[in-house]
Design a protein around this motif. Structure first.
Motif, PDB file in Angstrom:
ATOM      1  N   ALA A 175       0.820  -1.311  -0.090  1.00 43.45           N
ATOM      2  CA  ALA A 175       0.080   0.196  -0.055  1.00 43.45           C
ATOM      3  C   ALA A 175       1.099   1.181   0.018  1.00 43.45           C
ATOM      4  N   LYS A 176       0.187   2.238  -0.036  1.00 44.30           N
ATOM      5  CA  LYS A 176       1.039   3.653   0.219  1.00 44.30           C
ATOM      6  C   LYS A 176       0.702   4.056   1.635  1.00 44.30           C
ATOM      7  N   GLU A 177       1.580   5.162   2.156  1.00 45.79           N
ATOM      8  CA  GLU A 177       1.497   5.581   3.396  1.00 45.79           C
ATOM      9  C   GLU A 177       1.200   7.044   3.509  1.00 45.79           C
ATOM     10  N   ALA A 207       6.628   2.070  -2.634  1.00 47.06           N
ATOM     11  CA  ALA A 207       6.502   3.056  -3.499  1.00 47.06           C
ATOM     12  C   ALA A 207       6.024   2.738  -5.026  1.00 47.06           C
ATOM     13  N   SER A 208       5.560   3.750  -5.660  1.00 46.66           N
ATOM     14  CA  SER A 208       4.956   3.461  -7.075  1.00 46.66           C
ATOM     15  C   SER A 208       5.847   2.770  -7.794  1.00 46.66           C
ATOM     16  N   ALA A 209       7.668   3.055  -7.830  1.00 44.78           N
ATOM     17  CA  ALA A 209       8.468   2.456  -8.729  1.00 44.78           C
ATOM     18  C   ALA A 209       8.622   1.015  -8.390  1.00 44.78           C
ATOM     19  N   ASN A 210       8.350   0.438  -7.287  1.00 45.16           N
ATOM     20  CA  ASN A 210       8.650  -0.851  -6.619  1.00 45.16           C
ATOM     21  C   ASN A 210       7.598  -1.801  -6.702  1.00 45.16           C
ATOM     22  N   ARG A 211       6.526  -1.225  -6.993  1.00 47.64           N
ATOM     23  CA  ARG A 211       5.347  -2.283  -7.145  1.00 47.64           C
ATOM     24  C   ARG A 211       5.482  -3.495  -7.702  1.00 47.64           C
ATOM     25  N   GLU A 212       5.933  -3.688  -9.033  1.00 47.20           N
ATOM     26  CA  GLU A 212       5.934  -4.734  -9.903  1.00 47.20           C
ATOM     27  C   GLU A 212       6.820  -5.690  -9.372  1.00 47.20           C
ATOM     28  N   GLY A 234      -3.148   0.410  -3.924  1.00 52.77           N
ATOM     29  CA  GLY A 234      -2.497   2.057  -3.848  1.00 52.77           C
ATOM     30  C   GLY A 234      -2.572   2.599  -5.076  1.00 52.77           C
ATOM     31  N   THR A 235      -3.512   3.095  -5.295  1.00 52.54           N
ATOM     32  CA  THR A 235      -3.780   4.088  -6.696  1.00 52.54           C
ATOM     33  C   THR A 235      -3.024   3.556  -7.896  1.00 52.54           C
ATOM     34  N   TYR A 236      -3.042   2.283  -8.018  1.00 51.24           N
ATOM     35  CA  TYR A 236      -2.244   1.474  -9.063  1.00 51.24           C
ATOM     36  C   TYR A 236      -3.137   1.571 -10.427  1.00 51.24           C
ATOM     37  N   THR A 237      -2.553   2.171 -11.218  1.00 50.48           N
ATOM     38  CA  THR A 237      -3.145   2.251 -12.660  1.00 50.48           C
ATOM     39  C   THR A 237      -3.050   0.766 -13.559  1.00 50.48           C
ATOM     40  N   ILE A 238      -4.071   0.420 -13.767  1.00 55.80           N
ATOM     41  CA  ILE A 238      -4.201  -0.933 -14.702  1.00 55.80           C
ATOM     42  C   ILE A 238      -3.749  -0.291 -16.288  1.00 55.80           C
ATOM     43  N   LEU A 272       1.206  -2.491 -20.305  1.00 58.85           N
ATOM     44  CA  LEU A 272       2.641  -2.504 -20.122  1.00 58.85           C
ATOM     45  C   LEU A 272       2.833  -3.276 -18.711  1.00 58.85           C
ATOM     46  N   ARG A 273       2.135  -2.685 -17.815  1.00 62.78           N
ATOM     47  CA  ARG A 273       2.243  -3.350 -16.578  1.00 62.78           C
ATOM     48  C   ARG A 273       1.608  -4.645 -16.510  1.00 62.78           C
ATOM     49  N   LYS A 274       0.769  -4.924 -17.252  1.00 61.29           N
ATOM     50  CA  LYS A 274       0.071  -6.187 -17.249  1.00 61.29           C
ATOM     51  C   LYS A 274       1.272  -7.343 -17.983  1.00 61.29           C
ATOM     52  N   GLY A 318       8.472   6.065 -11.717  1.00 62.94           N
ATOM     53  CA  GLY A 318       7.609   5.002 -12.050  1.00 62.94           C
ATOM     54  C   GLY A 318       6.301   5.167 -12.056  1.00 62.94           C
ATOM     55  N   SER A 319       5.619   6.214 -12.135  1.00 67.12           N
ATOM     56  CA  SER A 319       4.211   6.398 -12.216  1.00 67.12           C
ATOM     57  C   SER A 319       3.922   7.076 -13.684  1.00 67.12           C
ATOM     58  N   THR A 320       2.690   6.590 -13.937  1.00 66.29           N
ATOM     59  CA  THR A 320       2.037   6.912 -15.272  1.00 66.29           C
ATOM     60  C   THR A 320       1.947   8.448 -15.508  1.00 66.29           C
ATOM     61  N   PRO A 321       1.599   9.197 -14.592  1.00 71.00           N
ATOM     62  CA  PRO A 321       1.589  10.732 -14.674  1.00 71.00           C
ATOM     63  C   PRO A 321       2.980  11.416 -15.166  1.00 71.00           C
ATOM     64  N   THR A 368       8.038   9.665  -3.617  1.00 69.14           N
ATOM     65  CA  THR A 368       6.471   9.873  -3.295  1.00 69.14           C
ATOM     66  C   THR A 368       5.871  11.281  -3.595  1.00 69.14           C
ATOM     67  N   TYR A 369       4.758  11.273  -3.538  1.00 67.55           N
ATOM     68  CA  TYR A 369       3.897  12.541  -3.957  1.00 67.55           C
ATOM     69  C   TYR A 369       4.075  13.434  -2.656  1.00 67.55           C
ATOM     70  N   SER A 370       4.219  13.117  -1.488  1.00 64.69           N
ATOM     71  CA  SER A 370       4.522  14.164  -0.475  1.00 64.69           C
ATOM     72  C   SER A 370       5.649  14.921  -0.467  1.00 64.69           C
ATOM     73  N   THR A 386       2.010  16.836 -10.463  1.00 65.49           N
ATOM     74  CA  THR A 386       1.272  16.220 -11.092  1.00 65.49           C
ATOM     75  C   THR A 386       1.032  14.626 -10.682  1.00 65.49           C
ATOM     76  N   THR A 387      -0.099  14.302 -10.501  1.00 62.86           N
ATOM     77  CA  THR A 387      -0.475  12.751 -10.352  1.00 62.86           C
ATOM     78  C   THR A 387      -2.159  12.719 -10.599  1.00 62.86           C
ATOM     79  N   ASP A 388      -2.501  11.637 -10.160  1.00 66.20           N
ATOM     80  CA  ASP A 388      -4.039  11.526 -10.142  1.00 66.20           C
ATOM     81  C   ASP A 388      -5.045  12.358  -9.289  1.00 66.20           C
ATOM     82  N   ASP A 389      -6.014  12.964  -9.670  1.00 62.90           N
ATOM     83  CA  ASP A 389      -6.999  13.993  -9.255  1.00 62.90           C
ATOM     84  C   ASP A 389      -7.248  13.462  -7.505  1.00 62.90           C
TER      85      ASP A 389
HETATM   86  N1  GLU Z   1      -2.128   5.671 -10.778  1.00 59.53           N
HETATM   87  C1  GLU Z   1      -0.948   6.320 -11.073  1.00 59.53           C
HETATM   88  C2  GLU Z   1       0.099   5.199 -11.401  1.00 59.53           C
HETATM   89  O1  GLU Z   1      -0.418   4.143 -11.083  1.00 59.53           O
HETATM   90  C3  GLU Z   1      -0.281   7.380 -10.224  1.00 59.53           C
HETATM   91  C4  GLU Z   1      -0.539   7.170  -9.065  1.00 59.53           C
HETATM   92  C5  GLU Z   1       0.696   6.278  -8.322  1.00 59.53           C
HETATM   93  O2  GLU Z   1       1.820   6.718  -8.486  1.00 59.53           O
HETATM   94  O3  GLU Z   1       0.410   5.533  -7.553  1.00 59.53           O
HETATM   95  O4  GLU Z   1       1.244   5.404 -11.789  1.00 59.53           O
END
Ligand code: GLU
Length: 310
Positions: free
Chosen positions: A74-76, A119-124, A137-141, A144-146, A187-190, A208-210, A225-228
């Motif tokens: 998850a994200k914290e 963190a976003s870059a380490n999910r896969e 954790g705000t993980y865009t499908i 590429l990730r699939k 590692g994020s889509t934005p 991280t976004y924080s 910039t990232t998800d709304d």
């Molecule tokens: N949803 C976007 C992504 O999966 C941005 C949010 C995030 O980094 O978790 O890359």
């Protein structure tokens, strides 16, 4: 006209803004003083644990069963989505509720989940190495990730947006970013979208976004910039310092990441998402968490049971 503030005044303003945010963070972390408009534990649904549930075809589920609990990524530091209380170590937010619903459906009491911040870059990598059983954790499908992981869902659709300082006059959309410093997570889509579609922007990446928001408040960058969903949470927590600029300019369908190839787990989670949308848990959880940042619950998106990608 907008004469630039003398740099000493700007630095003082930034210091003030940071102090305000630190105060806010302290208030959030203290026991007995919930964050301003924060998730209210008494309004959260209690999920029915399906104690008879079995999923022998899932290696992930079998390993969790013999371990006795689930390990969930998850994200914290994402307000209303995934936040860890620094004092108690307790995670809360919309994504955390989704993780708990899934746990209950898989036959594990949500109270027993061990959350791990990834963190976003380490999910896969975390999913590939078996560090976690699933990730919420705000993980865009996306396609590429699939190729690296599986996705149940979507359970929500967000859109990329921009966060700026309240007094920002020059940024109302991604077209205004030429020559501006824009911060996003590695590692994020934005981040990828800014680099690909708006190459004149100066992209800055942190874990991280924080950290990006700290940089925005201290005038090191011009926008985040990232998800709304994520940006609304930061804006709601510092409404005097920050605002969302313009409209969302992408579609970010949120999925639950699972180890690639564990289709039994993926489809079980798809079933679970649908069941919790149907029985009202999904909306209740949304209203008590992400809904607090100001947007009423949308109609949940249709789950996509895609076949194995090549
Ligand atoms: N949803 C976007 C992504 O999966 C941005 C949010 C995030 O980094 O978790 O890359």
């Amino acid at each position: 006209m907008n004469a630039p503030m003398p740099s000493r005044t700007r630095r003082a303003a930034a210091a003030l803004a940071l102090a305000a945010l630190a105060l806010l963070a302290a208030a959030c972390g203290k026991e007995g003083s919930p964050p301003v408009k924060g998730p209210k534990p008494d309004q959260l649904p209690v999920y029915h644990v399906d104690t008879g549930f079995r999923l022998p075809d899932s290696a992930t589920w079998r390993a969790a069963k013999s371990r006795g609990h689930l390990v969930v990524g998850a994200k914290e530091d994402q307000p209303y989505l995934g936040e860890k209380d620094p004092a108690t170590g307790v995670y809360s937010g919309y994504d955390i509720e989704i993780a708990k619903m899934m746990s209950a459906s898989l036959g594990f009491d949500p109270k027993t989940i061990r959350f791990r911040t990834i963190a976003s870059a380490n999910r896969e990598t975390a999913l590939q190495n078996g560090q976690i059983d699933y990730y919420v954790g705000t993980y865009t499908i996306n396609d590429l990730r699939k190729r690296q992981v599986g996705f149940a869902g979507p359970y929500y659709i967000a859109g990329q947006s921009l966060l700026v300082r309240k007094d920002e006059k020059g940024i109302e959309g991604p077209q205004d970013l030429a020559g501006k410093k824009v911060c996003s997570a590695a590692g994020s889509t934005p981040l990828q979208r800014i680099q690909r579609d708006y190459p004149k922007a100066i992209a800055v990446a942190y874990d991280t976004y924080s950290i990006c928001v700290d940089n925005l408040l201290s005038l090191q960058v011009d926008a985040v910039t990232t998800d709304d969903t994520i940006l609304m949470g930061f804006a709601a927590k510092a409404p005097d310092e920050l605002r969302i600029a313009g409209k969302p300019f992408s579609k970010e369908p949120y999925g639950i990441g699972v180890p690639r190839g564990d289709n039994a787990l993926r489809f079980a989670l798809d079933d679970a998402i649908e069941a919790h949308e149907k029985n009202g848990d999904w909306k209740k959880a949304y209203d008590a968490t992400l809904g607090l940042s100001g947007v009423p619950a949308p109609k949940p998106p249709a789950v996509d049971r895609y076949g194995s990608p090549s």
